[in-house]
Write a protein that holds these residues in place. Structure first.
Motif, PDB file in Angstrom:
ATOM      1  N   GLY A 128     -72.412 -83.665 -19.732  1.00 49.40           N
ATOM      2  CA  GLY A 128     -72.834 -84.341 -21.002  1.00 49.40           C
ATOM      3  C   GLY A 128     -73.956 -84.172 -21.735  1.00 49.40           C
ATOM      4  O   GLY A 128     -74.260 -84.797 -23.029  1.00 49.40           O
ATOM      5  N   GLU A 138     -74.079 -92.137 -17.266  1.00 50.12           N
ATOM      6  CA  GLU A 138     -72.903 -92.112 -17.466  1.00 50.12           C
ATOM      7  C   GLU A 138     -71.937 -93.340 -16.905  1.00 50.12           C
ATOM      8  O   GLU A 138     -72.359 -93.677 -15.699  1.00 50.12           O
ATOM      9  CB  GLU A 138     -72.074 -90.800 -16.950  1.00 50.12           C
ATOM     10  CG  GLU A 138     -72.067 -90.439 -15.812  1.00 50.12           C
ATOM     11  CD  GLU A 138     -71.575 -89.141 -15.345  1.00 50.12           C
ATOM     12  OE1 GLU A 138     -70.869 -89.211 -14.417  1.00 50.12           O
ATOM     13  OE2 GLU A 138     -71.645 -88.221 -16.190  1.00 50.12           O
ATOM     14  N   MET A 182     -71.095 -92.395 -22.289  1.00 55.30           N
ATOM     15  CA  MET A 182     -72.366 -91.917 -21.985  1.00 55.30           C
ATOM     16  C   MET A 182     -73.304 -92.866 -22.962  1.00 55.30           C
ATOM     17  O   MET A 182     -72.998 -93.184 -24.038  1.00 55.30           O
ATOM     18  CB  MET A 182     -72.617 -90.428 -22.359  1.00 55.30           C
ATOM     19  CG  MET A 182     -71.560 -89.545 -21.816  1.00 55.30           C
ATOM     20  SD  MET A 182     -71.822 -89.322 -20.101  1.00 55.30           S
ATOM     21  CE  MET A 182     -73.379 -88.476 -20.282  1.00 55.30           C
ATOM     22  N   THR A 198     -74.084 -85.986 -25.731  1.00 57.52           N
ATOM     23  CA  THR A 198     -72.739 -86.829 -25.908  1.00 57.52           C
ATOM     24  C   THR A 198     -73.209 -88.102 -26.760  1.00 57.52           C
ATOM     25  O   THR A 198     -73.909 -88.928 -26.273  1.00 57.52           O
ATOM     26  CB  THR A 198     -71.914 -87.320 -24.652  1.00 57.52           C
ATOM     27  OG1 THR A 198     -71.692 -86.038 -24.051  1.00 57.52           O
ATOM     28  CG2 THR A 198     -70.575 -87.784 -24.885  1.00 57.52           C
ATOM     29  N   GLN A 213     -68.479 -90.726 -25.577  1.00 56.53           N
ATOM     30  CA  GLN A 213     -67.703 -90.543 -24.640  1.00 56.53           C
ATOM     31  C   GLN A 213     -67.453 -88.989 -24.189  1.00 56.53           C
ATOM     32  O   GLN A 213     -67.354 -88.040 -25.364  1.00 56.53           O
ATOM     33  CB  GLN A 213     -66.489 -91.286 -24.481  1.00 56.53           C
ATOM     34  CG  GLN A 213     -65.569 -91.120 -25.679  1.00 56.53           C
ATOM     35  CD  GLN A 213     -64.353 -91.989 -25.590  1.00 56.53           C
ATOM     36  OE1 GLN A 213     -64.283 -93.103 -24.808  1.00 56.53           O
ATOM     37  NE2 GLN A 213     -63.227 -91.757 -26.283  1.00 56.53           N
ATOM     38  N   ARG A 214     -67.232 -88.342 -23.036  1.00 53.70           N
ATOM     39  CA  ARG A 214     -66.742 -87.091 -22.940  1.00 53.70           C
ATOM     40  C   ARG A 214     -65.704 -87.134 -21.910  1.00 53.70           C
ATOM     41  O   ARG A 214     -65.376 -87.919 -21.062  1.00 53.70           O
ATOM     42  CB  ARG A 214     -67.870 -86.030 -22.352  1.00 53.70           C
ATOM     43  CG  ARG A 214     -68.591 -86.692 -21.034  1.00 53.70           C
ATOM     44  CD  ARG A 214     -69.607 -85.724 -20.390  1.00 53.70           C
ATOM     45  NE  ARG A 214     -70.171 -86.126 -19.070  1.00 53.70           N
ATOM     46  CZ  ARG A 214     -69.296 -85.677 -18.005  1.00 53.70           C
ATOM     47  NH1 ARG A 214     -68.365 -85.062 -18.049  1.00 53.70           N
ATOM     48  NH2 ARG A 214     -70.072 -85.967 -16.816  1.00 53.70           N
ATOM     49  N   TRP A 246     -62.906 -81.345 -26.808  1.00 52.06           N
ATOM     50  CA  TRP A 246     -62.998 -82.615 -25.949  1.00 52.06           C
ATOM     51  C   TRP A 246     -62.095 -83.623 -26.572  1.00 52.06           C
ATOM     52  O   TRP A 246     -61.244 -84.364 -25.972  1.00 52.06           O
ATOM     53  CB  TRP A 246     -64.395 -83.233 -26.271  1.00 52.06           C
ATOM     54  CG  TRP A 246     -65.249 -82.522 -25.464  1.00 52.06           C
ATOM     55  CD1 TRP A 246     -65.336 -81.477 -24.635  1.00 52.06           C
ATOM     56  CD2 TRP A 246     -66.670 -83.018 -25.142  1.00 52.06           C
ATOM     57  NE1 TRP A 246     -66.712 -81.402 -23.765  1.00 52.06           N
ATOM     58  CE2 TRP A 246     -67.356 -82.274 -24.305  1.00 52.06           C
ATOM     59  CE3 TRP A 246     -67.399 -84.186 -25.629  1.00 52.06           C
ATOM     60  CZ2 TRP A 246     -68.666 -82.372 -23.886  1.00 52.06           C
ATOM     61  CZ3 TRP A 246     -68.685 -84.431 -25.267  1.00 52.06           C
ATOM     62  CH2 TRP A 246     -69.342 -83.507 -24.261  1.00 52.06           C
TER      63      TRP A 246
END
Length: 244
Positions: free
Chosen positions: A29, A178, A221, A200, A203-204, A100
């Motif tokens: 991230g 995270e 994140m 990030t 979110q990832r 993503w």
């Protein structure tokens, strides 16, 4: 002078290992871009903080429960170097952002250049610039947070450290956390003066961690800054979406 600076910036970005940056973003991230700015560029940007002109607002973190320290949002037009950075970094990051969103099942794709994306923001009423400069002194810190300013959110942003750890300040590490179904994890990202970290916003995607199960899970994140133990720390933040 501006043309030379723009050319140097283009060469610096061209020399970055973008494939490896993408892999680091996928896995953690965040990804570090070492030496994005020179010490002279960092010092010149940090010196802008004490000026009154060029900003749209000043935020004292303690008044809002954000931590301790303060920051200022730049007004348009941005300082030339920050404007160049914002426009030069965006097209490098847009393909990662688009990938993503596809992995997360989000029906949003980002145009290839920043001007087109900002037009999308402005049409939705997000017209206030979001690049900012932050100042921390001894005992200051930034609570874990996300920089979400409206309907249109670009999922990556960039922070550049303008001060030198060990010389200008101690403590003050950049921290990311995270949160997923698998638990919580913290990551401290080591930076030197002039280094940037891409990270990030919200979110990832990450591969499913359940045995024998394929697919993608969402990892939320947040980012912040640990307590400054001594000295003074300056950073600039480049957020690619504008705010309402």
């Amino acid at each position: 002078m501006k043309a030379a600076a723009s050319h140097d910036l283009a060469l610096t970005l061209e020399a970055c290992d973008w494939a490896n940056i993408g892999r680091s973003l996928d896995a953690h991230g965040n990804a570090v871009l070492p030496g994005l700015l020179t010490a002279e560029q960092c010092d010149a940007l940090a010196a802008l903080y004490c000026r009154e002109e060029g900003y749209r607002t000043r935020i004292v973190m303690a008044r809002h429960g954000f931590g301790r320290g303060e920051y200022k949002y730049f007004a348009y037009p941005l300082p030339p170097l920050l404007d160049q950075l914002r426009h030069a970094l965006y097209p490098r990051l847009a393909p990662i952002a688009n990938r993503w969103n596809l992995q997360l099942g989000i029906d949003v794709q980002y145009p290839g250049d920043l001007a087109a994306f900002l037009q999308r923001c402005h049409q939705a009423g997000q017209t206030r610039p979001t690049p900012l400069i932050l100042q921390y002194g001894e005992g200051d810190y930034n609570c874990l947070h996300q920089d979400l300013y409206g309907e249109h959110v670009f999922p990556l942003q960039v922070v550049i450290l303008l001060s030198e750890p060990g010389r200008d300040f101690s403590g003050g590490e950049f921290v990311m956390t995270e949160i997923s179904a698998q638990g919580r994890r913290a990551d401290v990202v080591a930076l030197r003066q002039g280094d940037a970290v891409v990270f990030t916003v919200n979110q990832r995607p990450a591969p499913s961690s359940r045995p024998g199960r394929r697919g993608t899970r969402k990892v939320a994140m947040r980012h912040g800054v640990s307590r400054i133990r001594s000295g003074q720390r300056h950073t600039v933040g480049l957020i690619f979406h504008d705010a309402r």
